[in-house]
Write an enzyme that holds these catalytic residues in place. Structure first.
Site, PDB file in Angstrom:
ATOM      1  N   ARG A  46      45.470  25.982  49.084  1.00 22.14           N
ATOM      2  CA  ARG A  46      45.471  26.758  47.837  1.00 22.14           C
ATOM      3  C   ARG A  46      44.160  26.485  47.082  1.00 22.14           C
ATOM      4  NH1 ARG A  46      47.888  24.398  43.846  1.00 22.14           N
ATOM      5  NH2 ARG A  46      49.844  23.985  44.928  1.00 22.14           N
ATOM      6  N   TYR A  98      41.494  51.449  34.890  1.00 22.89           N
ATOM      7  CA  TYR A  98      42.570  51.616  35.868  1.00 22.89           C
ATOM      8  C   TYR A  98      43.908  51.371  35.150  1.00 22.89           C
ATOM      9  CZ  TYR A  98      45.786  50.221  39.557  1.00 22.89           C
ATOM     10  OH  TYR A  98      46.889  50.088  40.359  1.00 22.89           O
TER      11      TYR A  98
HETATM   12  O1  P1T Z   1      44.976  47.127  43.510  1.00 22.45           O
HETATM   13  P1  P1T Z   1      44.232  45.886  43.152  1.00 22.45           P
HETATM   14  O2  P1T Z   1      43.485  45.278  44.278  1.00 22.45           O
HETATM   15  O3  P1T Z   1      45.096  44.879  42.431  1.00 22.45           O
HETATM   16  O4  P1T Z   1      43.076  46.322  42.124  1.00 22.45           O
HETATM   17  C1  P1T Z   1      43.313  46.797  40.838  1.00 22.45           C
HETATM   18  C2  P1T Z   1      42.174  47.624  40.348  1.00 22.45           C
HETATM   19  C3  P1T Z   1      41.247  47.062  39.488  1.00 22.45           C
HETATM   20  N1  P1T Z   1      40.194  47.768  39.024  1.00 22.45           N
HETATM   21  C4  P1T Z   1      39.984  49.039  39.397  1.00 22.45           C
HETATM   22  C5  P1T Z   1      38.817  49.780  38.852  1.00 22.45           C
HETATM   23  C6  P1T Z   1      40.869  49.656  40.279  1.00 22.45           C
HETATM   24  O5  P1T Z   1      40.627  50.927  40.630  1.00 22.45           O
HETATM   25  C7  P1T Z   1      42.001  48.942  40.770  1.00 22.45           C
HETATM   26  C8  P1T Z   1      42.992  49.556  41.680  1.00 22.45           C
HETATM   27  N2  P1T Z   1      42.961  50.957  41.707  1.00 22.45           N
HETATM   28  C9  P1T Z   1      43.787  51.744  42.459  1.00 22.45           C
HETATM   29  C10 P1T Z   1      44.769  51.280  43.244  1.00 22.45           C
HETATM   30  C11 P1T Z   1      43.536  53.197  42.345  1.00 22.45           C
HETATM   31  O6  P1T Z   1      43.989  53.986  43.198  1.00 22.45           O
HETATM   32  O7  P1T Z   1      42.852  53.571  41.385  1.00 22.45           O
END
Ligand code: P1T
Length: 383
Positions: A46, A98
Site C-alpha cells: 500500500r 466533470y
Molecule cells: O473516472 P475517474 O478515473 O475517477 O476520473 C474522474 C474524472 C476526473 N476529471 C475529469 C476531467 C474527468 O473527465 C473524469 C472522468 N470523466 C468521465 C468518466 C467522463 O466520461 O467524462
C-alpha cells in the site's frame, strides 16, 4: 530530453534484478526486509510498489514535476488532493467540471466543513471576486468537461498565489503532451489516467503531480493512510499507455480538428464547443496555453429526441461514458457524465438535453466522419 523520449524512458530503467526492459508487474503485498529496520526501499505494497513507483516517476517527469502519486481513480486522486484543505477553509472551483468532481465537492466534502464556491474561471475577475480570507485552494479544469471553457492558468495562478492559496489543475482533457500547467504557475496537477494517459479504455486510475515537497509528503501520507492506490497491473497498463502518448495525442489532435471542422459545417449541428475553432471565445488563449486542441468536441443537436436519434444511429462510434481511448466514444452529458449536476446549473452552462460529446479516437478520420454524418442524417427535422 524531449517529451517522446521522456515518455518512453522516465522511471523505467531496466529492472535491476533481471535486466527486464519492460517494468515487471510486482504482484506482491509485502517485502521481506534484510533484517529489522533494513529493507530495500519497500515494506508493504500500500505504501509503495515498484511498478507503481515507476509510473509515478514517469508521470511526474511528463508534467515536469518532482513528485507523482498514482491513485485508484481520477476521483481518488482529486479526493486525496482536497485533503490539503481543512475544515473551515474555502475552495474556489471552475463551475463546469466533470460531474463527479462537482458531486464529490458539493455532496461529500461540504459535509466536512470545507466551503466551495463555483465560478466561471475563464474570467479571472470572477476568481478574484470569489477569494475570501479563508481561501486555501483554487481548483480549475481546463478545457472543461464538457463545454470546453478555457481558463488562463497564468492569470489565475497569480490571483491564487496573491491570496496565499494553492492552484490545482485537472489536466485530464489535454494530457501533459498538449498542456503542462506547472509551467504557468499551477501548483498541483491531477489526472484521470483512465483517459489519454492510459489511452486504451482498459483501466481506471488517477494521479497527482506536484513540486512542493511539504504538500507532496502530505499527498503521500494520504495515499498510504487512506489507501486508494493504483494496483500494480493498472500501473503497468498506464506505463504502457504513456509510451505512445506523444504519437496518440498528435493523431487525436489532428482528428479532433477534422471532426470539429466537419461538425461546424453540418446543417443538423447547432452550437459547437471546441477550443480549436476560431469561433471559440478563448481560441487565442487556447493557442497560447496548449500545444494543440485535443480530441474532445461537444456540439448541440437541439433536443433530447435529436440527440437520442443520433446516438442510437452511430455504428463505428461507441455510445459510452469516458474518453481519451484509441476508439471514438460518444455520449450524452446531461444524462450520463453530468447527470449529478443540478438541471438549472446544467442549463446555465450549456449542458442542454441536445448536447452531445465526442472523444475522437485514432481510427481512420474519414471513417469517423462518415459514421457521424450518417448518424446526424438519421435525425429528422421534427426532432
Ligand atoms: O473516472 P475517474 O478515473 O475517477 O476520473 C474522474 C474524472 C476526473 N476529471 C475529469 C476531467 C474527468 O473527465 C473524469 C472522468 N470523466 C468521465 C468518466 C467522463 O466520461 O467524462
Amino acid at each position: 530530453m524531449a517529451f517522446a523520449t521522456t515518455a518512453i524512458h522516465a522511471g523505467q530503467e531496466p529492472d535491476s534484478a533481471t535486466g527486464a526492459v519492460a517494468v515487471p508487474i510486482y504482484l506482491t503485498s509485502t517485502y521481506a526486509p534484510e533484517g529489522l529496520g533494513r529493507n530495500k526501499g519497500f515494506e508493504y505494497a500500500r505504501t509503495s510498489n515498484p511498478t507503481r513507483l515507476a509510473l509515478e516517476r514517469n508521470l511526474a517527469a511528463l508534467e515536469g514535476a518532482k513528485f507523482g502519486y498514482a491513485f485508484a481513480s481520477g476521483m481518488a486522486a482529486i479526493d486525496a488532493t482536497l485533503r490539503l484543505v481543512k475544515s473551515g477553509e474555502h475552495v474556489v472551483v471552475s463551475d463546469n467540471t466533470y460531474g463527479g468532481t462537482f458531486r464529490l465537492f458539493k455532496r461529500i466534502l461540504s459535509n466536512y466543513g470545507v466551503e466551495f464556491d463555483f465560478v466561471d474561471t475563464s474570467d479571472v475577475h470572477n476568481v478574484e471576486a470569489a477569494i475570501k480570507r479563508n481561501t486555501r485552494m483554487v481548483f480549475v479544469e481546463t478545457p472543461t468537461n464538457p463545454v470546453m471553457i478555457v481558463t488562463d492558468l497564468k492569470a489565475v495562478s497569480d490571483v491564487a498565489h496573491a491570496a496565499g492559496a494553492r492552484i490545482v489543475c485537472d489536466n485530464t482533457f489535454m494530457s501533459p503532451y498538449l498542456q503542462r500547467p506547472l509551467e504557468f504557475g499551477v501548483d498541483i496537477v491531477v489526472h484521470s489516467t483512465t483517459k489519454f494517459l492510459n489511452g486504451h479504455s482498459d483501466g481506471v486510475g488517477g494521479a497527482v503531480v506536484l513540486n512542493h515537497e511539504e504538500d507532496a509528503n502530505w499527498i503521500a501520507f494520504v495515499q498510504n493512510s487512506a489507501g486508494a492506490i493504483l494496483s500494480p497491473f493498472d500501473s503497468w497498463l498506464v506505463l504502457r499507455g504513456t509510451k505512445t502518448l506523444a504519437l496518440r495525442m498528435e493523431q487525436h489532435d489532428k482528428a479532433g480538428r477534422a471532426v470539429a471542422a466537419f461538425l461546424e459545417d453540418h446543417p443538423k449541428v447547432g452550437k459547437i464547443y471546441y477550443p480549436g475553432s476560431p469561433s471559440h471565445p478563448q481560441h487565442e488563449l487556447a493557442r497560447r496555453q496548449q500545444k494543440g486542441f485535443g480530441s474532445m468536441v461537444s456540439f448541440d443537436v437541439g433536443s433530447l429526441a435529436a440527440a437520442r436519434a443520433m446516438l442510437e444511429a452511430v455504428k463505428l462510434c461507441t455510445l459510452a461514458e469516458s474518453l481519451g481511448g484509441v476508439e471514438t466514444l460518444i455520449c450524452h452529458p446531461a444524462t450520463m457524465t453530468h447527470a449529478s449536476v443540478a438541471p438549472e446549473v446544467r442549463e446555465r452552462l450549456g449542458i442542454t438535453e441536445g448536447l452531445v460529446r465526442i472523444s475522437v479516437g485514432i481510427e481512420d478520420t474519414d471513417d469517423i466522419i462518415s459514421d457521424l454524418d450518417q448518424a446526424l442524417n438519421a435525425v429528422t427535422s421534427g426532432e
